[in-house]
Scaffold this motif. Structure first.
Motif, PDB file in Angstrom:
ATOM      1  N   GLU A  14      44.301  45.435  35.668  1.00 46.63           N
ATOM      2  CA  GLU A  14      43.482  44.225  35.729  1.00 46.63           C
ATOM      3  C   GLU A  14      43.149  43.844  37.182  1.00 46.63           C
ATOM      4  O   GLU A  14      42.049  43.383  37.483  1.00 46.63           O
ATOM      5  CB  GLU A  14      44.193  43.052  35.050  1.00 46.63           C
ATOM      6  N   SER A  15      44.108  44.064  38.076  1.00 47.62           N
ATOM      7  CA  SER A  15      43.927  43.628  39.461  1.00 47.62           C
ATOM      8  C   SER A  15      42.819  44.383  40.180  1.00 47.62           C
ATOM      9  O   SER A  15      42.211  43.852  41.116  1.00 47.62           O
ATOM     10  CB  SER A  15      45.241  43.768  40.235  1.00 47.62           C
ATOM     11  N   ALA A  51      48.953  44.991  34.477  1.00 50.73           N
ATOM     12  CA  ALA A  51      48.603  44.026  35.522  1.00 50.73           C
ATOM     13  C   ALA A  51      47.920  44.726  36.692  1.00 50.73           C
ATOM     14  O   ALA A  51      46.958  44.201  37.283  1.00 50.73           O
ATOM     15  CB  ALA A  51      49.863  43.302  35.998  1.00 50.73           C
TER      16      ALA A  51
END
Length: 245
Positions: free
Chosen positions: A155-156, A152
């Protein structure tokens, strides 16, 4: 047409190796990295020694510097960077140690972040960076909390990378595989029975009637690396045969 040069981190096994094999067969110049001398030697042999390989530990910034230097010396510039090196250790929230947390983040996020940073000066305009994420970012699985957080986090930052690198003609997109049969399960800490049950579940419930394999990811990776994806920015292609719908 000029031959495109693509670097694949973690290219000795699994998805990375399958993508190296596919790109090689389609006329790309390929560089793979591996942490193990044995795995790297085996991979190069299986690829008929037609790709370039370097030992490199993604969690070690000095190794990344050395890798960039070697790639620059041999190829000058590159056209594609596939950030694929990663680890997965199956552990519950309550039993996760600081050591496991740091190891996972150092490879999957910190190492990926600085690999992108350090390769920027030798990337062509235009060029492509592809980040390997996972369906765990949007579908919860038990015993994956740190792995999920690491993906995550990766992706951020992709959208920020795209904003900052737009003027250099570098685009960043994401490949998010579903559960795929590969060496990562054997290294996860799961026992043979757990791995067997996991793969059987996804094979039995998959709309395509089988478990995903690394070769399923290769054409998608090539699309994201190739000029066919020139207008894509911060796109995430989920390759899971709809097993997480």
């Amino acid at each position: 047409m000029n031959t495109k040069t693509v670097v694949i981190t973690g290219g000795t096994t699994g998805i990375g190796f399958a993508c190296a094999q596919h790109l090689l067969a389609n006329g790309y110049e390929v560089v793979i990295t591996g942490k193990s001398e044995k795995n790297l030697s085996t991979a190069l042999k299986r690829l008929d020694n037609k790709v370039t390989g370097f030992i490199s530990d993604t969690s070690n910034l000095s190794d990344i510097d050395y890798l960039v230097k070697k790639v620059k010396n041999k190829f000058g510039k590159i056209d594609g960077l596939f950030i694929n090196a990663g680890i997965f250790k199956s552990e519950s929230l309550e039993s996760t140690s600081e050591e496991l947390f740091d190891e996972t983040m150092n490879v999957n996020f910190k190492g990926a972040f600085f690999t992108v940073q350090k390769f920027i000066p030798i990337m062509n305009n235009p060029s492509s960076i592809v980040l390997t994420s996972s369906v765990v970012v949007f579908k919860a699985f038990s015993n994956t909390s740190v792995y999920t957080a690491s993906k995550a986090a990766l992706e951020s930052v992709a959208k920020v990378f795209n904003i900052e690198l737009a003027s250099k003609g570098i685009r960043v997109n994401i490949l998010a595989p579903g559960v795929t049969e590969s060496d990562i399960q054997q290294k996860s800490g799961m026992n043979d029975e757990e791995i067997k049950n996991l793969l059987k579940h996804f094979s039995d419930t998959s709309p395509i009637g089988r478990i995903l394999n690394p070769q399923d990811m290769a054409p998608i990776l090539e699309f994201l690396i190739s000029d066919k994806s020139l207008v894509l920015r911060n796109e995430k292609i989920i390759v899971d045969a709809e097993t997480t719908m």
